[in-house]
Write a protein that holds these residues in place. Structure first.
Motif, mmCIF file in Angstrom:
data_model
loop_
_atom_site.group_PDB
_atom_site.id
_atom_site.type_symbol
_atom_site.label_atom_id
_atom_site.label_comp_id
_atom_site.label_asym_id
_atom_site.label_seq_id
_atom_site.Cartn_x
_atom_site.Cartn_y
_atom_site.Cartn_z
ATOM 1 N N PHE A 74 0.826 -1.211 0.000
ATOM 2 C CA PHE A 74 0.000 0.000 0.000
ATOM 3 C C PHE A 74 0.864 1.266 0.000
ATOM 4 O O PHE A 74 0.702 2.156 -0.846
ATOM 5 C CB PHE A 74 -0.920 -0.019 1.229
ATOM 6 N N GLU A 75 1.805 1.341 0.950
ATOM 7 C CA GLU A 75 2.619 2.556 1.056
ATOM 8 C C GLU A 75 3.459 2.770 -0.201
ATOM 9 O O GLU A 75 3.663 3.901 -0.645
ATOM 10 C CB GLU A 75 3.538 2.485 2.293
ATOM 11 N N ILE A 78 1.001 4.011 -3.031
ATOM 12 C CA ILE A 78 0.477 5.385 -2.953
ATOM 13 C C ILE A 78 1.597 6.423 -3.053
ATOM 14 O O ILE A 78 1.396 7.493 -3.608
ATOM 15 C CB ILE A 78 -0.411 5.631 -1.715
ATOM 16 N N ASP A 212 -9.740 4.174 6.431
ATOM 17 C CA ASP A 212 -9.951 5.459 5.740
ATOM 18 C C ASP A 212 -9.990 5.453 4.208
ATOM 19 O O ASP A 212 -11.037 5.684 3.586
ATOM 20 C CB ASP A 212 -8.925 6.492 6.241
ATOM 21 N N SER A 213 -8.870 5.165 3.566
ATOM 22 C CA SER A 213 -8.810 5.432 2.117
ATOM 23 C C SER A 213 -9.647 4.476 1.268
ATOM 24 O O SER A 213 -9.925 4.768 0.107
ATOM 25 C CB SER A 213 -7.361 5.475 1.631
ATOM 26 N N LEU A 284 -6.391 11.227 11.230
ATOM 27 C CA LEU A 284 -6.583 10.513 9.955
ATOM 28 C C LEU A 284 -8.016 10.595 9.455
ATOM 29 O O LEU A 284 -8.272 10.568 8.256
ATOM 30 C CB LEU A 284 -6.160 9.045 10.121
ATOM 31 N N ARG A 391 0.652 15.610 9.393
ATOM 32 C CA ARG A 391 -0.371 15.003 8.532
ATOM 33 C C ARG A 391 -1.191 16.034 7.755
ATOM 34 O O ARG A 391 -1.410 17.153 8.213
ATOM 35 C CB ARG A 391 -1.339 14.173 9.376
ATOM 36 N N PRO A 392 -1.750 15.580 6.595
ATOM 37 C CA PRO A 392 -2.451 16.491 5.708
ATOM 38 C C PRO A 392 -3.991 16.486 5.778
ATOM 39 O O PRO A 392 -4.625 17.332 5.177
ATOM 40 C CB PRO A 392 -2.071 15.924 4.329
ATOM 41 N N GLU A 393 -4.626 15.507 6.462
ATOM 42 C CA GLU A 393 -6.053 15.267 6.215
ATOM 43 C C GLU A 393 -6.943 16.489 6.454
ATOM 44 O O GLU A 393 -7.933 16.693 5.729
ATOM 45 C CB GLU A 393 -6.561 14.090 7.056
ATOM 46 N N PHE A 451 4.842 12.473 3.099
ATOM 47 C CA PHE A 451 3.565 13.138 2.812
ATOM 48 C C PHE A 451 3.557 14.615 3.212
ATOM 49 O O PHE A 451 2.669 15.354 2.826
ATOM 50 C CB PHE A 451 2.375 12.382 3.422
ATOM 51 N N GLU A 455 1.776 15.966 0.312
ATOM 52 C CA GLU A 455 0.373 16.292 0.581
ATOM 53 C C GLU A 455 0.178 17.608 1.320
ATOM 54 O O GLU A 455 -0.447 18.524 0.800
ATOM 55 C CB GLU A 455 -0.255 15.186 1.442
ATOM 56 N N THR A 479 -5.069 9.345 -2.589
ATOM 57 C CA THR A 479 -5.003 9.482 -1.125
ATOM 58 C C THR A 479 -3.677 10.095 -0.672
ATOM 59 O O THR A 479 -3.544 10.548 0.455
ATOM 60 C CB THR A 479 -5.244 8.121 -0.429
ATOM 61 N N GLU A 480 -2.692 10.133 -1.549
ATOM 62 C CA GLU A 480 -1.416 10.766 -1.237
ATOM 63 C C GLU A 480 -1.330 12.122 -1.974
ATOM 64 O O GLU A 480 -0.255 12.645 -2.205
ATOM 65 C CB GLU A 480 -0.281 9.800 -1.638
HETATM 66 C C1 DMJ Z 1 -0.836 9.375 3.819
HETATM 67 O O1 DMJ Z 1 0.208 8.543 3.486
HETATM 68 C C2 DMJ Z 1 -2.080 9.022 3.074
HETATM 69 O O2 DMJ Z 1 -2.941 10.114 3.084
HETATM 70 C C3 DMJ Z 1 -2.768 7.816 3.658
HETATM 71 O O3 DMJ Z 1 -3.951 7.498 3.002
HETATM 72 C C4 DMJ Z 1 -3.068 8.032 5.113
HETATM 73 N N1 DMJ Z 1 -1.965 8.556 5.856
HETATM 74 C C5 DMJ Z 1 -0.975 9.402 5.292
HETATM 75 C C6 DMJ Z 1 -0.986 10.802 5.806
HETATM 76 O O4 DMJ Z 1 -1.394 11.003 7.074
#
Ligand code: DMJ
Length: 488
Positions: A74-75, A78, A212-213, A284, A391-393, A451, A455, A479-480
């Motif tokens: 996954f990581e 993305i 989440d994603s 998140l 974090r970006p959310e 990120f 992000e 999501t990234e």
């Molecule tokens: C990011 O790598 C992505 O947004 C992911 O979906 C969730 N977490 C991190 C940022 O917090």
């Protein structure tokens, strides 16, 4: 530029710079995560010389091997695949190396799907595959990891003309669709799924980390497929209706005019009953306002736009509540009995802090002491994890809601967030995650995940740019935060 230069000078081609000490960390297989994750931000910000330098380095990335025993599929997808594909789309295919590298990575990671039921082994033991040994998907696979490869793999198929990547993720979607009505909370999937036997019996549900994603990608994949199927729309509609009925709640705050919305964490019992509801908000989860906003537009669910705004306002409120102006990783709030009306009730707040009714002066004093000791702002009843990891959310949802509504107060909120974050996270070689958002002079964790550049800073940059820069009518963001070109 400050963060990028720190990476360039002290961690070039490594995964992350250590922003305090200037060393490096290889957290994502050591293929230069920050370099690749940042490519499209360099394009968007017009940093052409930096882009040239980055493009030249790509040839040296060798995806055929890594020092990590396991590859986090996954990581890797993305951050790296998303980075290549978005840079390709934004530069209109001008740099062939980008697609070449994306395909190289796709070919390699495709082996993680070589299992008995074609579900991927998400923490891939690559050396087993390399030696021709059998691999199996895990019976404890994170929903988010398994359900959010769709955008990247679909875009790779669209750009290369090779359908095998799309086929691989479509199989996952079909299984998720089949399982959606058979879980303990029909409409939602549990945080972990049994990808080996394809069962969905786990009882914990949340829209935070590990889930989440997968929800975020339902409307986004619908967009990337040019609305050619109703599969994702149906899955999203089942999910959002259940979220509204079972998880959505309003938090009690002093500003009674503002609808502050969050979603709870629950355990599902057989038959759909809920157990152990926790009014917890993780950073998140802040992606949800943006996702509900996008879905309300594309699926014409106008009644959901105010929910999207309430969810976004929840995260803004959480930022504004803290002494540093930054929301912690995890907090707990006082829930209101209903969404429509929610008068502030100081006594109820103290009861929620204490976790029991206040029957005496001694109880009240204990609650007040807890508020003081734990630095709890009004409405917040616990801060289980006080860190901020860059974090970006929250800014992501603010950006999307700004693009949808044009409401300039969202830009103001973004600017407050930017100033607050810049102030306490800046280090000699970049910006660092911090240990406690309650402390105006917090300790640093010496960690700058990719990120931050890919992000958080990109969303901040975009919210203060003209809306035709990465127009959401032309691109869908992964999501990234990697923009992929939408079909015309
Ligand atoms: C990011 O790598 C992505 O947004 C992911 O979906 C969730 N977490 C991190 C940022 O917090």
């Amino acid at each position: 530029m400050h963060s990028w230069n720190g990476y360039k000078d002290h961690a070039w081609m490594r995964d992350e710079v250590s922003p305090q000490t200037g060393g490096y960390q290889d957290s994502f297989s050591g293929w230069g995560a920050t370099l690749v994750d940042s490519l499209d931000a360099l394009i968007i910000m017009g940093l052409d010389d930096e882009l040239e330098l980055a493009l030249e380095a790509l040839n040296k990335i060798d995806f055929t091997t890594t020092r990590s025993a396991e590859v986090n599929v996954f990581e890797i997808i993305i951050r790296y695949m998303g980075g290549f594909l978005a840079a390709h789309d934004l530069s209109h295919g001008k740099h062939p190396i980008l697609l070449t590298k994306a395909e190289e990575l796709g070919e390699m990671i495709f082996n993680a799907f070589d299992t008995h039921n074609r579900m991927p082994q998400m923490r891939w033991n690559w050396s087993k595959s390399a030696q021709g040994e059998e691999i199996q998907p895990s019976s404890h696979t994170s929903l988010a990891e398994m359900g959010s490869l769709t955008l990247e793999f679909t875009r790779l198929s669209q750009l290369t003309g090779n359908p095998k990547y799309f086929d691989a993720v479509q199989r996952i979607t079909n299984e998720l669709e089949r399982g959606q009505s058979k879980t303990k909370i029909p409409g939602l999937w549990p945080l972990f799924v049994n990808a080996k036997d394809l069962t969905f019996d786990w009882s914990q549900y949340s829209l935070g980390g590990s889930a989440d994603s997968t929800y975020e990608y339902l409307p986004k994949e619908h967009i990337l497929l040019g609305a050619q199927t109703d599969q994702y729309r149906n899955m999203y509609e089942n999910a959002i209706e259940t979220i509204k009925k079972k998880l959505l709640f309003r938090a009690m705050t002093k500003d009674e005019d503002k609808q502050i919305l969050f979603t709870s964490n629950v355990r599902g019992l057989k038959g759909g009953a809920l157990h152990g509801v926790q009014y917890i908000q993780d950073h998140l989860k802040c992606f949800l306002g943006g996702t509900v906003g996008i879905a309300s537009k594309i699926f014409n669910r106008t009644e959901d736009l105010s929910i999207a705004r309430g969810l976004t306002d929840g995260c803004i409120w959480a930022y504004d509540s803290m002494p540093t102006g930054i929301m912690p990783e995890t907090l707990e709030v006082s829930p209101c009995a209903e969404i429509e009306k929610c008068p502030w009730d100081e006594g109820k707040w103290y009861e929620d802090v204490l976790g029991q009714p206040i029957h005496s002066r001694e109880h009240l004093e204990r609650a007040q002491k807890q508020v003081e000791d734990e630095g709890l702002p009004p409405g917040i009843v616990g801060i289980a994890d006080p860190t901020y990891k860059l974090r970006p959310e929250a800014i992501e949802s603010i950006f999307i809601m700004y693009r949808i509504t044009g409401d300039k107060s969202l830009q103001d909120a973004a600017w407050r967030m930017f100033q607050s974050i810049d102030k306490v996270t800046r280090t000699k070689y970049g910006h660092s995650a911090i240990e406690d958002v309650r402390n105006p002079l917090p300790k640093m964790s010496n960690k700058m995940e990719s990120f931050w550049l890919a992000e958080t800073l990109k969303y901040l940059y975009l919210i203060f740019s003209e809306p035709n820069l990465v127009s959401l009518d032309e691109y869908v963001l992964s999501t990234e935060a990697h923009p992929f070109k939408r079909p015309s």
